[in-house]
Design a protein around this motif. Structure first.
Motif, PDB file in Angstrom:
ATOM      1  N   SER A  21       0.836  -1.210   0.000  1.00 48.21           N
ATOM      2  CA  SER A  21       0.000   0.000   0.000  1.00 48.21           C
ATOM      3  C   SER A  21       0.871   1.260   0.000  1.00 48.21           C
ATOM      4  O   SER A  21       0.590   2.245  -0.700  1.00 48.21           O
ATOM      5  CB  SER A  21      -0.922   0.003   1.217  1.00 48.21           C
ATOM      6  N   ALA A  22       1.935   1.235   0.796  1.00 57.46           N
ATOM      7  CA  ALA A  22       2.836   2.394   0.830  1.00 57.46           C
ATOM      8  C   ALA A  22       3.485   2.608  -0.534  1.00 57.46           C
ATOM      9  O   ALA A  22       3.635   3.760  -0.994  1.00 57.46           O
ATOM     10  CB  ALA A  22       3.900   2.181   1.903  1.00 57.46           C
ATOM     11  N   ALA A  23       3.870   1.517  -1.211  1.00 55.41           N
ATOM     12  CA  ALA A  23       4.469   1.658  -2.539  1.00 55.41           C
ATOM     13  C   ALA A  23       3.474   2.240  -3.527  1.00 55.41           C
ATOM     14  O   ALA A  23       3.822   3.112  -4.348  1.00 55.41           O
ATOM     15  CB  ALA A  23       4.971   0.296  -3.012  1.00 55.41           C
ATOM     16  N   PHE A  27       3.828   5.988  -5.627  1.00 50.06           N
ATOM     17  CA  PHE A  27       3.811   6.111  -7.077  1.00 50.06           C
ATOM     18  C   PHE A  27       2.512   6.697  -7.604  1.00 50.06           C
ATOM     19  O   PHE A  27       2.289   6.717  -8.815  1.00 50.06           O
ATOM     20  CB  PHE A  27       4.042   4.740  -7.727  1.00 50.06           C
ATOM     21  N   ALA A  28       1.645   7.158  -6.732  1.00 48.04           N
ATOM     22  CA  ALA A  28       0.394   7.775  -7.178  1.00 48.04           C
ATOM     23  C   ALA A  28       0.624   9.217  -7.589  1.00 48.04           C
ATOM     24  O   ALA A  28       1.744   9.753  -7.528  1.00 48.04           O
ATOM     25  CB  ALA A  28      -0.627   7.693  -6.035  1.00 48.04           C
ATOM     26  N   MET A  32      -2.333  13.604  -4.834  1.00 48.53           N
ATOM     27  CA  MET A  32      -3.084  12.727  -3.933  1.00 48.53           C
ATOM     28  C   MET A  32      -2.168  11.959  -2.984  1.00 48.53           C
ATOM     29  O   MET A  32      -2.587  10.998  -2.355  1.00 48.53           O
ATOM     30  CB  MET A  32      -3.937  11.733  -4.741  1.00 48.53           C
ATOM     31  N   THR A  33      -0.923  12.367  -2.889  1.00 49.16           N
ATOM     32  CA  THR A  33      -0.001  11.707  -1.965  1.00 49.16           C
ATOM     33  C   THR A  33      -0.455  11.958  -0.530  1.00 49.16           C
ATOM     34  O   THR A  33      -0.746  13.105  -0.161  1.00 49.16           O
ATOM     35  CB  THR A  33       1.426  12.236  -2.165  1.00 49.16           C
ATOM     36  N   LEU A  40      -0.744   7.556   8.393  1.00 51.46           N
ATOM     37  CA  LEU A  40      -1.128   6.849   9.598  1.00 51.46           C
ATOM     38  C   LEU A  40      -2.381   6.006   9.376  1.00 51.46           C
ATOM     39  O   LEU A  40      -2.463   4.840   9.795  1.00 51.46           O
ATOM     40  CB  LEU A  40      -1.361   7.846  10.728  1.00 51.46           C
ATOM     41  N   LEU A  41      -3.360   6.596   8.666  1.00 55.96           N
ATOM     42  CA  LEU A  41      -4.586   5.843   8.377  1.00 55.96           C
ATOM     43  C   LEU A  41      -4.325   4.689   7.418  1.00 55.96           C
ATOM     44  O   LEU A  41      -4.880   3.595   7.572  1.00 55.96           O
ATOM     45  CB  LEU A  41      -5.641   6.778   7.783  1.00 55.96           C
ATOM     46  N   LEU A  42      -3.470   4.905   6.416  1.00 56.03           N
ATOM     47  CA  LEU A  42      -3.183   3.871   5.420  1.00 56.03           C
ATOM     48  C   LEU A  42      -2.490   2.665   6.057  1.00 56.03           C
ATOM     49  O   LEU A  42      -2.893   1.516   5.855  1.00 56.03           O
ATOM     50  CB  LEU A  42      -2.321   4.451   4.306  1.00 56.03           C
TER      51      LEU A  42
END
Length: 419
Positions: A21-23, A27-28, A32-33, A40-42
């Protein structure tokens, strides 16, 4: 669900989902980073996966508020997909279809609500999210059905194996019971006759030694020798069956069994013991099945043995073997002896064994004192010829003899209840 080290494995799964998910978030689109709260939520939304197998629904419910807030802040919407897919798959693969359906409806409703709150014109995003949710749930249901199918096949195979083992044990028990009956009949008959003949020789020697009847003594000793030879031959045959079975050899259950043709030998042995025997044999049409012939032979053998032992000297015995209707064989042994049983002798298993032999062929047996004195043994044995026995398993008694057998069985049960 039963894998070893479940918690440790799920913790590694949660770490892997959080890293993926962090990766995806890195790369988004830069716009929207996630910020600090978003990160913290992710990462926190992946933590409930540690308990996904222990409480799948609670793990999913714990993720939903975190993801709602994460998407509500308009962070990278594709980043939380790994943990979401894993949670949905776990719920689908471990629960019933109704629970899976309700979960899909609930998650889809929450996602649609969040997306519409952010932007009411993102219809394509709604379709994509709903499609992924449905696909993951269907994948979990499919895996669950496949696992249930494999489990049912394994259970069926284990049940079939248990059935084969139980059948093998049952056949071994039946064979042991049959051999025990044969040994009982053989030894009881032979030892009784030897004892009677020995008593005759002893009586001749002690009553009048001066007028010694050497011919009578020689005849008694010859009868004893003949009885021993016959007993040894039958005992060798029985032990050969045990030896072949123990070595894994194939044993033919339709081997050389005694039948009605061997009844004259029993009569001669009983007459040598001092009895007077009247033998009346009328064989049925066709060739009698070996099991039925052997049962009739053993019943007559045990009846003669009991008569010689208990009925007193010079007893008169009538043995009648004849068809009773088109589908049954009647075996009757009566005597007129009045001698009491030996004092202090314990009851044996002779009548019980005869009754079990009759039941093994589907028949019945009655035994008891006669009203006018003496004792009577009467057996009704259904029979079929040998060709029929080889082509079909023993079935119910044919209609022609069914009523007689049913009546005989009722009388036998009444006698057992009274005794």
């Amino acid at each position: 669900m039963h894998a070893p080290h479940k918690t440790r494995t799920d913790a590694l799964v949660a770490v892997g989902a959080g890293a993926l998910s962090a990766a995806l978030a890195l790369f988004a689109d830069d716009a929207m980073t996630p910020d600090a709260l978003g990160w913290l939520l992710l990462l926190g939304s992946a933590a409930p996966l540690v308990w996904r197998r222990r409480s799948p629904v609670l793990a999913l419910l714990a993720m939903i508020p975190l993801l709602m807030l994460y998407h509500g802040l308009d962070n990278a919407h594709t980043a939380p997909m790994p943990q979401t897919w894993i949670a949905l798959y776990t719920v689908a693969v471990t629960g019933r279809p109704l629970r899976t359906l309700l979960t899909g409806i609930g998650v889809t409703s929450v996602m649609v609500t969040v997306v519409l709150t952010i932007d009411a014109h993102q219809g394509l995003e709604l379709l994509r999210i709903s499609g992924w949710v449905i696909a993951i749930l269907f994948c979990g249901v499919d895996v669950r059905i496949y696992r249930q199918y494999v489990a049912s096949m394994l259970e069926r195979a284990e049940r079939a194996e248990r059935t084969r083992e139980e059948e093998a044990r049952r056949r071994v028990a039946e064979e042991r019971l049959r051999i025990a009956r044969d040994l009982h009949d053989l030894l009881a008959h032979s030892i009784t006759l030897i004892g009677v003949q020995t008593s005759v020789a002893s009586h001749i020697l002690t009553v009048d030694p001066e007028r010694l009847d050497r011919q009578a003594i020689a005849a008694s000793l010859d009868d004893i020798a003949d009885t021993c030879r016959e007993a040894r031959a039958e005992l060798r045959t029985t032990l050969q069956v045990l030896r072949d079975t123990g070595q894994g050899g194939r044993h033919d259950t339709d081997g050389p069994l005694p039948d009605l043709a061997a009844l004259p030998g029993l009569v001669r042995a009983a007459e040598a013991g001092g009895a007077r025997v009247d033998l009346r044999v009328r064989a049925p049409d066709g060739r009698l099945a070996p099991a039925t012939g052997a049962a009739a032979y053993r019943i007559v053998q045990e009846s003669l043995t009991n008569a010689v032992r208990h009925a007193g000297p010079g007893v008169r015995i009538v043995v009648a073997v004849e068809p009773d209707g088109p589908a049954a064989l009647r075996v009757t042994v009566t005597d007129d002896g009045t001698g009491p049983a030996e004092a202090g002798s314990a009851p044996g298993f002779g009548i019980v064994g005869m009754r079990e032999r009759a039941r093994s062929t589907g028949g019945t047996l009655d035994a008891g004192p006669r009203p006018g004195g003496g004792f009577e043994v009467s057996a009704l044995l259904p029979f079929q010829n040998q060709d029929e026995e080889q082509t079909r398993a023993p079935g119910p008694v044919p209609p022609a003899a069914h009523e007689r057998l049913a009546h005989a069985q009722e009388q036998e049960q009444e006698q057992e209840t009274a005794s």
